[in-house]
Structures are given as C-alpha cells and as structure tokens.
Scaffold this active site. Structure first.
Site: not given
Length: 345
Positions: A65, A221, A213-214, A217-219
């Site tokens: 990282y 959309g 959270l994908g 994406f699930f935060s």
C-alpha cells in the site's frame, strides 16, 4: 439507525491459536493510495486514533500500500503507547518491477520483506503476517516454512494467507497453523462460500473479509463512480462499467429500500450481513473519514433475521460483472507446485 457512540465493539477469537481482535477491523489501504491519491497524514493519524478509542483495534495494512507509505503511517500513528492496544496485521509478496506485477514467496524474499516491514512500522513484532497473494512458482510449504521460522524467532506471532485456494490452505496449515484467511466477502462477492469458508471452518481458521461494502458500492451506490478520482482502480472494475452499472444500480436501490425499512443506512445493512456470517468473521471496511468509521461501527447494532438475510441474498445474487477483469492473482488461480519440485538456491 445512525452510528451510536454507545456501541461497544466486541472482541472475537480469530483462528484457533488464541489470537483475539476487535470484531470489526480497519482496512488502511485507501489512506495511502489505490482509491485515489494519498490522504493527508495528520488526518489519517487522527482517524486511526479515533478508531482505537472506539474499540476498533485490528488494523490491516500491507507493504504494497503506497507502496510502503501506509506502513510508515501506521507506525507513526502507534506512537505514544498505542502499540500494545492494537492487533497489527500487514502483508508481503507483491511488487511492481519494471512495470510488471510480481508475486514473491521464496524464503529470502519473505525474510527481507518482514525485516523491512518491522522497520517501517517501527515495531519489534507483527501480530498477523499475511502472504498477500500466492506465488504459484513456489510450493506453499516453502513459503510457510520460512514464516514458521519468523514465528519461532519472535518477529511475527501469527500467519495468514490472502486469496488462497482450499488446497493451498490445507497444505499451508499442515506446515504451521494458519490463523486467518483474508478474502473478499460481501453481499455481492460470495463465491468463497462454496469451498473456502467451509475449509477455514473445518481447520479452525479465522476469516477476515476485505471489501465488505463491495469496494464502496453499498456506501454510495452508482454515485460512487461519478466521484472517483484519477488513479482509483475501481474505475476499471467490471461491475462499475456502464454495461453493468445500470443493472447494479437497481440492486443498490432495493438494498436501500430494505435499509430504510430497518432504520439504517445501506452500508450498515451490507456490513451487518457480513457480521451475521459468524463469530469467526472479522470484516475490515476501509475509510478515510471519521463519520464513515462511526457509521460502520453502527452496523454492529443492526439485527438481521433469517428472512432479512435471505431477502438481501436474493437481491445481491443478481449482480452483473465479475469482481475483477481476470481471475489472475485470486484464490481461483493460487495453487502451487508440489514440494518435491522445489530446488532451493
């Protein structure tokens, strides 16, 4: 429900060797790149301190990282007596060399990478040390054999693997107990449930779920894609491409409707689903904002019935697009040669 300051992050056992961590961890990758440029160091140190104060003590980083700068950041954040309050996980194996993505598992590299991480983190011992991806040129027994030596020398406490196949996990575990397997597990990334999760549970190995959270994406959309900065690799992921995004937008809206019904946010709902997979699972959502971290902690208070879980899973099963453009460097392609083929140099 909104995140509550009263929520106490519980502790769980990770693996069968006595390692205990906060039930929710903090993925630190996005602080130092990958999801756009590195964030201001003072802000990220403040975030890490806030996480620890809220009971999130499992910090996940890697020498890849940045590269390297995330470990340095974590090391700075753990000054002033905080080292003993956290469970520190980092990783080795990945590098860019002459423009190519290379994975390493040979003993000399393992040892050199560990020594370098200890120095950057400014610690005497790493709590959980993962092979970040599997080097398919080196028998897994050889890599784990060197990690076992590092355990015996007190440089690391526990061994983990990331994106390893079931057969690789079994072979590794036969050399030295594997404490944790890190893998992508979320509402829309569930292929690990067929073989990897049962293998971990059979062997008593803890499960650390990244991207719960994908990948955000699930935060957010579909708005997530509109706000991505230059250098954010999610721009190129199949699920975020135009031909799939419109379909997946509908998926998000259906999840959002359930979240509204339950009085929580979509991200809390998706994260709660991961928490409900078992007390051997530790999701490590990443964030660079204190308010998002508090919201993630709030997911621990979201209760899901069997019917809730089934409804969510039926919606998410319709996701379009693979999680990566290729399965290279995932558990699906992580088998290594037999030990009998190895000739040390």
């Amino acid at each position: 429900m909104a995140a509550s300051e009263e929520v106490k992050v519980p502790r769980i056992k990770l693996g069968s060797q006595g390692f205990e961590v906060s039930a929710q961890g903090l993925g630190c990758m996005g602080m130092s790149g990958s999801y756009g440029p590195p964030k201001p160091e003072p802000d990220m140190i403040k975030l890490i301190h806030h996480a620890i104060s809220r009971g999130i003590t499992h910090l996940d980083t890697s020498d890849f990282y940045g590269p390297h700068i995330n470990e340095i950041l974590i090391g700075k954040a753990l000054k002033e007596g905080l080292r003993e309050k956290v469970e520190l996980a980092t990783k080795f194996a990945l590098s860019f060399e002459n423009g190519n993505f290379i994975i390493h598992g040979d003993p000399a590299y393992v040892r050199a990478a560990c020594e370098a991480s200890l120095k950057r983190l400014d610690v005497d011992c790493i709590d959980l040390y993962y092979q970040h991806r599997i080097d398919t040129r080196v028998p897994i027994e050889v890599t784990i054999g060197e990690l076992k030596k590092l355990v015996e020398e007190g440089k690391i406490k526990y061994i983990g693997l990331s994106e390893a196949s079931a057969s690789t996990i079994r072979r590794a575990h036969a050399v030295h107990p594997i404490t944790a397997i890190q893998l992508e597990w979320s509402l829309w990334s569930r292929d690990v449930e067929e073989e990897i999760i049962p293998t971990c549970r059979e062997l008593g190995i803890g499960i650390v779920a990244y991207s719960p959270l994908g990948q955000g994406f699930f935060s957010s959309g579909p708005k997530l894609i509109e706000n991505l900065t230059e250098g954010d690799y999610r721009k190129y992921q199949p699920r975020f491409q135009a031909e799939n995004l419109e379909h997946n937008k509908n998926l998000y809206e259906r999840v959002n409707a359930i979240a509204s019904r339950k009085g929580c946010t979509p991200s809390q709902l998706a994260l709660a689903w991961v928490h409900h997979q078992g007390n051997d699972v530790c999701p490590i959502p990443g964030t660079t904002k204190i308010q998002n971290l508090d919201q993630n902690i709030g997911a621990l208070s979201v209760k899901l019935s069997a019917e809730d879980k089934a409804e969510l899973e039926s919606i998410a099963a319709a996701v379009k697009g693979n999680r990566y453009a290729t399965d290279a460097n995932t558990w699906k392609t992580s088998d290594t040669p037999p030990l009998s083929t190895w000739k040390s140099t």
